[in-house]
Design a protein around this motif. Structure first.
Motif, PDB file in Angstrom:
ATOM      1  N   ALA A   1       0.828  -1.207   0.000  1.00 16.06           N
ATOM      2  CA  ALA A   1       0.000   0.000   0.000  1.00 16.06           C
ATOM      3  C   ALA A   1       0.869   1.266   0.000  1.00 16.06           C
ATOM      4  CB  ALA A   1      -0.934  -0.008   1.207  1.00 16.06           C
ATOM      5  N   ARG A   2       1.949   1.249   0.792  1.00 16.15           N
ATOM      6  CA  ARG A   2       2.847   2.398   0.797  1.00 16.15           C
ATOM      7  C   ARG A   2       3.542   2.565  -0.544  1.00 16.15           C
ATOM      8  NH1 ARG A   2       5.848   1.808   6.740  1.00 16.15           N
ATOM      9  NH2 ARG A   2       3.929   1.938   8.009  1.00 16.15           N
ATOM     10  N   HIS A   3       3.941   1.444  -1.149  1.00 18.01           N
ATOM     11  CA  HIS A   3       4.583   1.514  -2.463  1.00 18.01           C
ATOM     12  C   HIS A   3       3.620   2.058  -3.501  1.00 18.01           C
ATOM     13  CE1 HIS A   3       7.284   0.439  -5.712  1.00 18.01           C
ATOM     14  NE2 HIS A   3       6.294  -0.226  -6.306  1.00 18.01           N
ATOM     15  N   ASP A   4       2.368   1.589  -3.458  1.00 21.04           N
ATOM     16  CA  ASP A   4       1.374   2.102  -4.400  1.00 21.04           C
ATOM     17  C   ASP A   4       1.098   3.575  -4.164  1.00 21.04           C
ATOM     18  OD1 ASP A   4       1.234  -0.444  -5.402  1.00 21.04           O
ATOM     19  OD2 ASP A   4      -0.590  -0.985  -4.285  1.00 21.04           O
ATOM     20  N   ALA A   5       1.068   3.993  -2.874  1.00 18.55           N
ATOM     21  CA  ALA A   5       0.841   5.404  -2.572  1.00 18.55           C
ATOM     22  C   ALA A   5       1.988   6.266  -3.083  1.00 18.55           C
ATOM     23  CB  ALA A   5       0.657   5.591  -1.069  1.00 18.55           C
ATOM     24  N   LEU A   6       3.233   5.778  -2.921  1.00 16.04           N
ATOM     25  CA  LEU A   6       4.380   6.536  -3.429  1.00 16.04           C
ATOM     26  C   LEU A   6       4.348   6.627  -4.948  1.00 16.04           C
ATOM     27  CD1 LEU A   6       7.277   5.213  -1.135  1.00 16.04           C
ATOM     28  CD2 LEU A   6       6.205   7.475  -1.101  1.00 16.04           C
TER      29      LEU A   6
ATOM     30  N   LYS B   1       1.703   6.466  -6.822  1.00 23.88           N
ATOM     31  CA  LYS B   1       0.607   7.361  -7.169  1.00 23.88           C
ATOM     32  C   LYS B   1       0.997   8.816  -6.948  1.00 23.88           C
ATOM     33  CE  LYS B   1      -4.328   8.036  -6.337  1.00 23.88           C
ATOM     34  NZ  LYS B   1      -5.521   7.582  -5.547  1.00 23.88           N
ATOM     35  N   ALA B   2       1.718   9.062  -5.817  1.00 25.57           N
ATOM     36  CA  ALA B   2       2.160  10.433  -5.557  1.00 25.57           C
ATOM     37  C   ALA B   2       3.172  10.886  -6.604  1.00 25.57           C
ATOM     38  CB  ALA B   2       2.765  10.519  -4.162  1.00 25.57           C
ATOM     39  N   GLU B   3       4.109   9.990  -6.971  1.00 27.80           N
ATOM     40  CA  GLU B   3       5.086  10.350  -8.001  1.00 27.80           C
ATOM     41  C   GLU B   3       4.418  10.574  -9.352  1.00 27.80           C
ATOM     42  OE1 GLU B   3       7.936   7.260  -8.070  1.00 27.80           O
ATOM     43  OE2 GLU B   3       8.871   7.799  -6.146  1.00 27.80           O
ATOM     44  N   GLN B   4       3.432   9.745  -9.662  1.00 29.00           N
ATOM     45  CA  GLN B   4       2.710   9.931 -10.916  1.00 29.00           C
ATOM     46  C   GLN B   4       1.940  11.246 -10.914  1.00 29.00           C
ATOM     47  OE1 GLN B   4       0.019   6.762 -11.787  1.00 29.00           O
ATOM     48  NE2 GLN B   4      -0.565   7.555 -13.792  1.00 29.00           N
ATOM     49  N   ALA B   5       1.304  11.548  -9.762  1.00 27.95           N
ATOM     50  CA  ALA B   5       0.582  12.820  -9.673  1.00 27.95           C
ATOM     51  C   ALA B   5       1.537  13.995  -9.776  1.00 27.95           C
ATOM     52  CB  ALA B   5      -0.195  12.878  -8.353  1.00 27.95           C
ATOM     53  N   ALA B   6       2.712  13.868  -9.117  1.00 28.49           N
ATOM     54  CA  ALA B   6       3.697  14.955  -9.210  1.00 28.49           C
ATOM     55  C   ALA B   6       4.209  15.105 -10.637  1.00 28.49           C
ATOM     56  CB  ALA B   6       4.857  14.671  -8.254  1.00 28.49           C
ATOM     57  N   GLU B   7       4.418  13.982 -11.323  1.00 33.77           N
ATOM     58  CA  GLU B   7       4.871  14.044 -12.715  1.00 33.77           C
ATOM     59  C   GLU B   7       3.824  14.675 -13.608  1.00 33.77           C
ATOM     60  OE1 GLU B   7       7.604  13.663 -15.709  1.00 33.77           O
ATOM     61  OE2 GLU B   7       7.868  13.246 -13.558  1.00 33.77           O
ATOM     62  N   GLU B   8       2.558  14.306 -13.382  1.00 28.55           N
ATOM     63  CA  GLU B   8       1.488  14.915 -14.161  1.00 28.55           C
ATOM     64  C   GLU B   8       1.378  16.410 -13.862  1.00 28.55           C
ATOM     65  OE1 GLU B   8      -1.967  12.740 -13.221  1.00 28.55           O
ATOM     66  OE2 GLU B   8      -1.408  10.945 -14.377  1.00 28.55           O
ATOM     67  N   ALA B   9       1.531  16.779 -12.580  1.00 26.95           N
ATOM     68  CA  ALA B   9       1.472  18.200 -12.222  1.00 26.95           C
ATOM     69  C   ALA B   9       2.643  18.962 -12.846  1.00 26.95           C
ATOM     70  CB  ALA B   9       1.478  18.369 -10.706  1.00 26.95           C
ATOM     71  N   ARG B  10       3.840  18.336 -12.856  1.00 28.32           N
ATOM     72  CA  ARG B  10       5.005  18.969 -13.458  1.00 28.32           C
ATOM     73  C   ARG B  10       4.815  19.136 -14.964  1.00 28.32           C
ATOM     74  NH1 ARG B  10       8.266  15.317 -12.359  1.00 28.32           N
ATOM     75  NH2 ARG B  10       8.635  15.977 -10.196  1.00 28.32           N
TER      76      ARG B  10
END
Length: 383
Positions: free
Chosen positions: A345-350, A352-361
């Motif tokens: 779950a933590r790996h998936d959250a990380l 997801k957060a990295e993907q969201a940050a990449e999309e935001a970037r």
């Protein structure tokens, strides 16, 4: 700095703490065994406490409800002990008095049905069995002395019969506060993880202990009725031994079957094969119908792990180790599954957060490029 590595120091410190805890557990193993049996006893009586709290007087304090249930359980055990204990003791004394005569006799061996091609060898087989029984009788006294010492040691520790209910009473009374206090020391992710592990362990132990009790009662009732109807000698004693051995996984029921067949055969019971057939049919029904139904939740360990756990438990703690092997293996599985799920779950959250940050970037770069393009167009229009 100065060759000091903080990460290595943390690993060494963690290894030292684990080794110290294992050493401390080994030193206080006797006390821990008493606590474990108190926990098991708590799970046996806890459903009665919940039933009294739901259907009893509304203003009845929890401590009073626990005390009433413990008093009723102790009285019930005393009544059942007075009803069946006297006859079981009488049969045990009678068997111990007749055991030397039974071991020296050959009536049982003469009644064993053999295939036709082995009938000429019956005399040799009887001679071999008599020689083996004679040598075994010579070793019976040291074994009896050892068994007597074991019984005397257990009798000297009768204080544990008082400690177990007392500890169970305190565990039930203070259990919720202890759980909340333990979880309050952890941070939010670990609190969620260990809260789920404790809940799973609660289901595991409750299902396992209650299933063992029901299986033991079913074995005692079935064996005592069937043995009495079949005319098996020492029927209640054999049924009581089978009920107690039911608490030892895998090896206990097998030992109970062997004891019942051997004692019945050497006591002159004529229908040994009918007895073997009944025990085999009962074990098939209980192991493949009743047992899976009672342990359908919580205790889900592969047969391979059960056998490995039984062997390891026997090496580490003897009979107690065998008794605890299955719940310990199931508890280890629960911790492993929950920890792996939390890490996933933590790996998936990380991710997801990295993907969201990449999309935001990417979106920010696109907006910046758009603004730059608009600015260039405005500059061209002004020229």
């Amino acid at each position: 700095m100065f060759g000091f590595n903080l990460r290595v120091a943390k690993m060494v410190w963690t290894a030292f703490l684990i080794a110290f805890l294992l050493f401390l557990t080994y030193k206080v193993s006797s006390t821990l065994i008493v606590v474990v049996f108190a926990i098991f006893f708590s799970y046996l009586v806890y459903p009665l406490i919940g039933l009294l709290e739901r259907h009893g007087p509304k203003r009845l304090p929890r401590t009073a409800a626990i005390g009433i249930v413990f008093l009723v359980v102790i009285l019930l055990v005393a009544i059942l002990g007075s009803i069946f204990g006297a006859r079981i003791e009488e049969e045990a004394i009678k068997l111990s008095d007749q055991l030397p005569t039974l071991l020296k006799g050959n009536n049982f061996a003469e009644r064993i049905p053999l295939p036709e091609f082995m009938e000429p060898l019956r005399a040799r087989l009887l001679s071999f069995m008599q020689s083996q029984l004679s040598s075994g009788t010579g070793q019976a006294m040291p074994l009896a002395k050892e068994l007597g010492l074991t019984v005397m040691h257990a009798a000297s520790n009768l204080i544990y019969l008082v400690l177990v209910p007392v500890l169970s009473f305190l565990l039930i009374k203070e259990g919720p506060d202890m759980r909340d206090g333990l979880l309050s020391l952890l941070n939010r992710p670990n609190k969620k993880l260990w809260g789920a592990i404790i809940d799973d362990l609660d289901i595991l132990l409750s299902r396992y202990v209650r299933a063992l009790l029901l299986l033991s009662i079913a074995t005692f009732v079935s064996y005592s009725i069937a043995f009495s109807l079949m005319g098996v000698p020492y029927s209640l004693l054999l049924a009581g031994a089978a009920a107690l051995l039911e608490f030892i996984p895998f090896a206990g029921p097998l030992a109970a079957a062997v004891i019942a067949v051997v004692v019945a055969g050497f006591s002159g019971f004529e229908h040994v094969f009918w007895l073997i057939g009944f025990i085999a049919a009962y074990r098939l029904f209980q192991d493949y119908v009743v047992n899976p139904y009672l342990m359908s939740e919580g205790v889900e360990v592969s047969p391979l792990m059960v056998i490995v756990g039984l062997l390891a438990g026997d090496q580490l703690g003897g009979v107690v180790g065998i008794f605890l092997s299955v719940p310990v293996m199931a508890a280890i599985k629960i911790v492993f599954v929950r920890a792996r799920a939390a890490l996933q779950a933590r790996h998936d959250a990380l991710e997801k957060a990295e993907q969201a940050a990449e999309e935001a970037r990417a979106q920010a770069l696109a907006e910046a490029a758009m603004l730059q393009e608009q600015g260039r167009k405005v500059a061209l229009e002004q020229q």
